[in-house]
Design a protein around this motif. Structure first.
Motif, short mmCIF file in Angstrom:
data_model
loop_
_atom_site.label_atom_id
_atom_site.label_comp_id
_atom_site.label_asym_id
_atom_site.label_seq_id
_atom_site.Cartn_x
_atom_site.Cartn_y
_atom_site.Cartn_z
N LEU A 93 67.02 -41.66 111.81
CA LEU A 93 65.88 -41.97 110.96
C LEU A 93 64.89 -40.82 110.88
CD1 LEU A 93 64.45 -44.15 109.26
CD2 LEU A 93 63.25 -44.84 111.33
N THR A 94 64.71 -40.10 111.99
CA THR A 94 63.74 -39.01 112.02
C THR A 94 64.12 -37.90 111.06
OG1 THR A 94 63.28 -39.51 114.35
CG2 THR A 94 62.52 -37.39 113.51
N GLU A 95 65.38 -37.50 111.11
CA GLU A 95 65.85 -36.41 110.24
C GLU A 95 66.40 -36.91 108.91
OE1 GLU A 95 68.65 -34.18 112.48
OE2 GLU A 95 67.20 -33.62 114.05
N LYS A 96 66.56 -38.23 108.79
CA LYS A 96 67.09 -38.84 107.57
C LYS A 96 68.46 -38.29 107.21
CE LYS A 96 62.58 -40.04 105.65
NZ LYS A 96 61.84 -39.75 106.90
N THR A 97 69.31 -38.21 108.21
CA THR A 97 70.68 -37.74 108.03
C THR A 97 71.65 -38.72 108.65
OG1 THR A 97 70.61 -36.45 110.09
CG2 THR A 97 69.98 -35.32 108.05
N GLY A 98 72.84 -38.79 108.06
CA GLY A 98 73.87 -39.68 108.57
C GLY A 98 75.19 -38.96 108.73
N LEU B 290 75.33 -34.41 100.04
CA LEU B 290 76.57 -34.70 100.76
C LEU B 290 77.22 -33.38 101.17
CD1 LEU B 290 78.07 -37.48 98.45
CD2 LEU B 290 76.61 -37.76 100.45
N TYR B 291 77.64 -33.28 102.43
CA TYR B 291 78.30 -32.09 102.94
C TYR B 291 79.78 -32.41 103.20
CZ TYR B 291 73.49 -30.58 103.68
OH TYR B 291 72.16 -30.25 103.50
N ASN B 292 80.63 -31.44 102.87
CA ASN B 292 82.08 -31.64 102.96
C ASN B 292 82.48 -32.87 102.14
OD1 ASN B 292 82.44 -29.40 104.72
ND2 ASN B 292 81.81 -30.70 106.44
N GLY C 240 99.15 -41.40 90.55
CA GLY C 240 98.81 -40.64 91.75
C GLY C 240 97.30 -40.47 91.86
N ASP C 241 96.85 -40.21 93.04
CA ASP C 241 95.41 -40.08 93.29
C ASP C 241 94.91 -38.70 92.87
OD1 ASP C 241 95.69 -42.55 94.35
OD2 ASP C 241 95.40 -41.95 96.45
N ILE C 242 93.68 -38.68 92.37
CA ILE C 242 93.01 -37.43 92.01
C ILE C 242 91.94 -37.15 93.05
CG2 ILE C 242 91.64 -36.24 90.26
CD1 ILE C 242 92.89 -38.10 88.18
N ILE C 243 92.02 -35.98 93.67
CA ILE C 243 91.11 -35.65 94.76
C ILE C 243 90.25 -34.46 94.37
CG2 ILE C 243 90.92 -34.94 97.17
CD1 ILE C 243 93.61 -36.29 97.69
N ALA C 244 88.93 -34.62 94.57
CA ALA C 244 87.98 -33.53 94.31
C ALA C 244 87.22 -33.24 95.59
CB ALA C 244 87.02 -33.92 93.19
N ARG C 245 87.06 -31.94 95.88
CA ARG C 245 86.36 -31.54 97.10
C ARG C 245 85.29 -30.50 96.79
NH1 ARG C 245 91.75 -31.90 99.23
NH2 ARG C 245 91.89 -33.46 100.91
N LEU C 246 84.14 -30.65 97.49
CA LEU C 246 83.06 -29.68 97.38
C LEU C 246 82.43 -29.49 98.76
CD1 LEU C 246 81.21 -30.87 94.13
CD2 LEU C 246 82.55 -28.76 94.39
N ALA D 84 82.02 -38.09 103.07
CA ALA D 84 81.30 -36.86 103.43
C ALA D 84 81.09 -36.85 104.93
CB ALA D 84 79.97 -36.77 102.70
N SER D 85 81.18 -35.67 105.53
CA SER D 85 80.97 -35.58 106.98
C SER D 85 79.51 -35.81 107.34
CB SER D 85 81.41 -34.20 107.49
OG SER D 85 80.62 -33.16 106.88
#
Length: 359
Positions: free
Chosen positions: A167-172, A205-207, A217-223, A191-192
């Protein structure tokens, strides 16, 4: 129109109750402050924030224990009336016991209305300030407010999961969002790490990975990083345990409705808070009748015996209230039954004691 008897007893009823609050609240503040002063000094809390905290604690403390204060105050002044043979004088003058009870019921009505307003609107704000100060300055590490394994339904189609939210850094950490159409998942976002940006209410969102399920088939996008917005609020990731206590009456009703639609596992906890806002003020009537029935009889041991009986009954009431509330919060036990059962049991006791007192 109120008679002389009504005004006399009503003045004692409200005056003794107010006096007891004024006597015990400073004691409660002193004891509480003595326990927390080392952490307050250690964290160098500004004096203004300490004063605001003590104000919130006063309201929180009074709202929590007002049934016990009311019960003891009625026993106190009614025992004095009995010891001075004033009760006998009232009844000997042709006043029935039910008529003798009327000013007590008027007083209970005034206290009940005040307690309802207090618990619906004033106490939630005080509870929020009290809890936030406690977590920010008095707890051993602010991680107590952080959440682990948050899994919730945010609408009819989307589910989110976060393994840990700070909660302090507002990151998950380990964030996922699953979107369903009917019974089939159409896409999944992972996302990681997720970070909430207060400036524009967006999320980073990271990773980032998005898997779109397709027939061919599945379509996968990564950033590596993606800034985006979602339909859920940060509060959905941080459902603090005391959230229901900090909401006013209408806010709490809307919140519970929203959480039920999401399938929250904390519904019973929220329902207990909602029902207690009604059950505790109503207990003013029941405890008043019990207190009058117990203390209107002149006893050989005097006021001390009446107070001892009253304290014992008050402790049992609080025990019932806590044990059934906890049972409802931690199991599938009905919150409605849990919060109203102590009133039901003590209402039966009140009827029994009242019949004996009339004799």
């Amino acid at each position: 129109m109120l008679s002389i008897l009504d005004r006399y007893i009503l003045k004692r009823y409200l005056g003794t109750f107010s006096l007891l609050l004024l006597l015990f609240i400073p004691i409660g503040i002193t004891v509480h402050l003595a326990e927390k002063i080392d952490k307050i000094l250690e964290n160098e809390v500004p004096l203004v924030e300490v004063l605001i905290y003590l104000y919130n604690f006063t309201i929180y403390f009074a709202n929590l224990l007002f049934p016990l204060f009311l019960f003891l105050s009625v026993i106190w002044f009614t025992s004095k009336l009995a010891n001075n043979t004033e009760v006998i004088a009232f009844l000997s003058s042709g006043v029935s016991y039910n008529r003798f009870l009327r000013p007590y019921m008027i007083g209970a009505t005034l206290v009940c209305i005040a307690a309802l307003i207090f618990s619906m609107y004033l106490a939630p704000k005080a509870s929020k300030g009290f809890n936030e100060f406690s977590y920010d300055y008095l707890k051993k590490g602010k991680q107590d407010r952080d959440q682990s394994n948050v899994y919730t339904q945010i609408n009819d189609n989307d589910y989110i999961y976060v393994s840990y939210f700070n909660l302090t850094e507002k990151t998950g950490s380990n964030f996922t969002l699953e979107h369903f159409e009917g019974n089939e998942m159409t896409y999944k976002i992972a996302a990681s790490q997720i970070k909430y940006n207060e400036a524009d209410s967006s999320y980073t969102l990271y990773n980032y990975t998005k898997r779109k399920v397709g027939e061919q088939g599945d379509i996968i996008a990564r950033l590596a990083q993606l800034d985006t917005v979602f339909s859920f609020d940060m509060e959905d990731l941080t459902p603090v345990n005391y959230i229901a206590e900090t909401l006013s009456f209408f806010e709490l009703n809307d919140f519970i409705k929203k959480e039920k639609a999401r399938g929250s596992s904390y519904i019973n906890r929220y329902e207990v808070v909602r029902y207690k806002r009604w059950s505790l003020p109503v207990s003013a009537y029941i405890l008043t009748i019990i207190a009058v029935a117990v203390s209107s009889v002149k006893r050989r041991g005097g006021m001390g015996i009446n107070l001892a009986i009253g304290i014992g009954i008050g402790m049992v009431f609080i025990f019932f209230d806590k044990i059934f509330g906890t049972m409802a919060e931690q199991s599938s036990f009905s919150p409605l039954i849990a919060t109203w059962f102590p009133n039901f049991v003590f209402a039966i006791l009140a009827i029994y004691l009242l019949k004996n007192a009339k004799r």
